[in-house]
Design a protein around this motif. Structure first.
Motif, short mmCIF file in Angstrom:
data_model
loop_
_atom_site.label_atom_id
_atom_site.label_comp_id
_atom_site.label_asym_id
_atom_site.label_seq_id
_atom_site.Cartn_x
_atom_site.Cartn_y
_atom_site.Cartn_z
N GLU A 1 2.98 5.37 -12.95
CA GLU A 1 1.26 4.75 -12.89
C GLU A 1 1.26 3.30 -12.99
OE1 GLU A 1 -1.54 6.25 -11.94
OE2 GLU A 1 -0.28 8.06 -11.63
N GLU A 2 2.16 2.73 -13.94
CA GLU A 2 2.01 1.40 -14.05
C GLU A 2 2.60 0.78 -12.74
OE1 GLU A 2 2.11 -2.37 -15.71
OE2 GLU A 2 1.04 -0.74 -16.36
N ALA A 3 3.64 1.17 -12.26
CA ALA A 3 4.12 0.58 -10.89
C ALA A 3 2.84 0.63 -9.71
CB ALA A 3 5.19 1.43 -10.20
N LYS A 4 2.20 1.69 -9.82
CA LYS A 4 1.18 2.03 -8.90
C LYS A 4 -0.01 0.90 -9.01
CE LYS A 4 1.21 6.86 -7.77
NZ LYS A 4 0.49 8.24 -7.87
N SER B 1 0.66 -1.20 -0.12
CA SER B 1 -0.05 0.15 -0.14
C SER B 1 0.88 1.39 -0.26
CB SER B 1 -1.06 -0.07 1.08
OG SER B 1 -1.73 1.16 1.20
N THR B 2 1.93 1.27 0.99
CA THR B 2 2.96 2.37 0.93
C THR B 2 3.51 2.59 -0.51
OG1 THR B 2 2.86 1.92 3.20
CG2 THR B 2 4.71 3.33 2.10
N LEU B 3 3.88 1.40 -1.03
CA LEU B 3 4.63 1.41 -2.20
C LEU B 3 3.66 2.06 -3.37
CD1 LEU B 3 6.69 -1.64 -2.21
CD2 LEU B 3 7.71 0.89 -2.19
N SER B 4 2.40 1.68 -3.52
CA SER B 4 1.43 2.13 -4.40
C SER B 4 0.99 3.51 -4.41
CB SER B 4 0.12 1.30 -4.05
OG SER B 4 -0.81 1.63 -5.04
N PHE C 1 1.28 -2.35 -7.87
CA PHE C 1 1.57 -2.44 -6.53
C PHE C 1 0.12 -2.69 -5.79
CE2 PHE C 1 5.74 -0.11 -6.45
CZ PHE C 1 6.48 -1.43 -6.15
N HIS C 2 -0.92 -2.09 -6.57
CA HIS C 2 -2.49 -2.23 -5.85
C HIS C 2 -3.04 -3.80 -6.05
CE1 HIS C 2 -6.30 -0.80 -4.95
NE2 HIS C 2 -6.61 -1.48 -5.75
N GLU C 3 -2.63 -4.14 -7.43
CA GLU C 3 -3.05 -5.38 -7.88
C GLU C 3 -2.71 -6.60 -6.83
OE1 GLU C 3 -2.18 -6.20 -12.00
OE2 GLU C 3 -3.49 -4.72 -12.71
N GLN C 4 -1.23 -6.35 -6.74
CA GLN C 4 -0.67 -7.50 -5.45
C GLN C 4 -1.28 -7.12 -4.43
OE1 GLN C 4 1.15 -9.87 -6.80
NE2 GLN C 4 0.48 -8.96 -8.49
N MET C 5 -1.62 -6.01 -3.99
CA MET C 5 -2.34 -5.79 -2.42
C MET C 5 -3.67 -6.42 -2.67
SD MET C 5 -2.42 -2.08 -0.87
CE MET C 5 -3.96 -1.64 -1.44
#
Length: 68
Positions: free
Chosen positions: A31-34, A22-25, A37-41
Protein backbone atom coordinates in the motif's frame (compact mmCIF):
# COMPACT_ATOMS: atom_id res chain seq x y z
CA UNK A 1 15.35 20.29 -33.45
CA UNK A 2 13.48 23.46 -32.50
CA UNK A 3 12.70 24.56 -28.97
CA UNK A 4 9.03 23.79 -29.57
CA UNK A 5 9.83 20.30 -30.82
CA UNK A 6 12.02 19.67 -27.77
CA UNK A 7 9.29 20.83 -25.39
CA UNK A 8 6.71 18.67 -27.17
CA UNK A 9 9.06 15.67 -27.00
CA UNK A 10 9.51 16.31 -23.29
CA UNK A 11 5.72 16.35 -22.86
CA UNK A 12 5.43 13.01 -24.67
CA UNK A 13 8.11 11.55 -22.41
CA UNK A 14 6.30 12.80 -19.32
CA UNK A 15 3.07 11.19 -20.53
CA UNK A 16 4.96 7.91 -20.90
CA UNK A 17 6.40 8.22 -17.39
CA UNK A 18 2.96 9.01 -16.00
CA UNK A 19 1.52 5.90 -17.66
CA UNK A 20 4.34 3.80 -16.21
CA UNK A 21 3.70 5.17 -12.73
CA UNK A 22 0.01 4.40 -13.12
CA UNK A 23 0.80 0.82 -14.06
CA UNK A 24 3.19 0.46 -11.13
CA UNK A 25 0.62 1.95 -8.77
CA UNK A 26 -2.01 -0.56 -9.84
CA UNK A 27 0.30 -3.57 -9.72
CA UNK A 28 2.19 -2.81 -6.50
CA UNK A 29 1.30 -5.15 -3.65
CA UNK A 30 2.43 -2.80 -0.91
CA UNK A 31 0.00 0.00 0.00
CA UNK A 32 2.87 2.39 0.73
CA UNK A 33 4.33 1.76 -2.74
CA UNK A 34 0.92 2.33 -4.33
CA UNK A 35 0.61 5.63 -2.49
CA UNK A 36 4.08 6.80 -3.51
CA UNK A 37 3.55 5.88 -7.18
CA UNK A 38 0.19 7.67 -7.15
CA UNK A 39 1.70 10.79 -5.58
CA UNK A 40 4.43 10.88 -8.20
CA UNK A 41 1.80 10.45 -10.90
CA UNK A 42 0.10 13.60 -9.56
CA UNK A 43 3.44 15.45 -9.68
CA UNK A 44 3.80 14.43 -13.34
CA UNK A 45 0.30 15.78 -14.02
CA UNK A 46 1.27 19.19 -12.65
CA UNK A 47 4.46 19.26 -14.71
CA UNK A 48 2.46 18.26 -17.82
CA UNK A 49 0.08 21.18 -17.23
CA UNK A 50 3.02 23.59 -16.98
CA UNK A 51 4.55 22.24 -20.18
CA UNK A 52 1.24 22.46 -22.02
CA UNK A 53 1.00 26.14 -21.00
CA UNK A 54 4.52 26.69 -22.32
CA UNK A 55 3.67 24.98 -25.60
CA UNK A 56 0.67 27.29 -25.94
CA UNK A 57 2.94 30.30 -25.37
CA UNK A 58 5.40 29.05 -27.97
CA UNK A 59 2.61 28.53 -30.49
CA UNK A 60 1.25 32.03 -29.90
CA UNK A 61 4.73 33.52 -30.29
CA UNK A 62 5.66 31.52 -33.39
CA UNK A 63 2.87 30.44 -35.71
CA UNK A 64 5.00 27.76 -37.38
CA UNK A 65 5.07 25.78 -34.11
CA UNK A 66 1.30 25.18 -34.04
CA UNK A 67 -0.05 21.69 -33.72
CA UNK A 68 0.06 19.25 -30.84
Amino acid sequence: MTVSANVKQCLATLKNIEAGLSTLSMSAGDEEAKRVFHEQMMVMEEIKKDLMKRIGELEREEEQYKGF
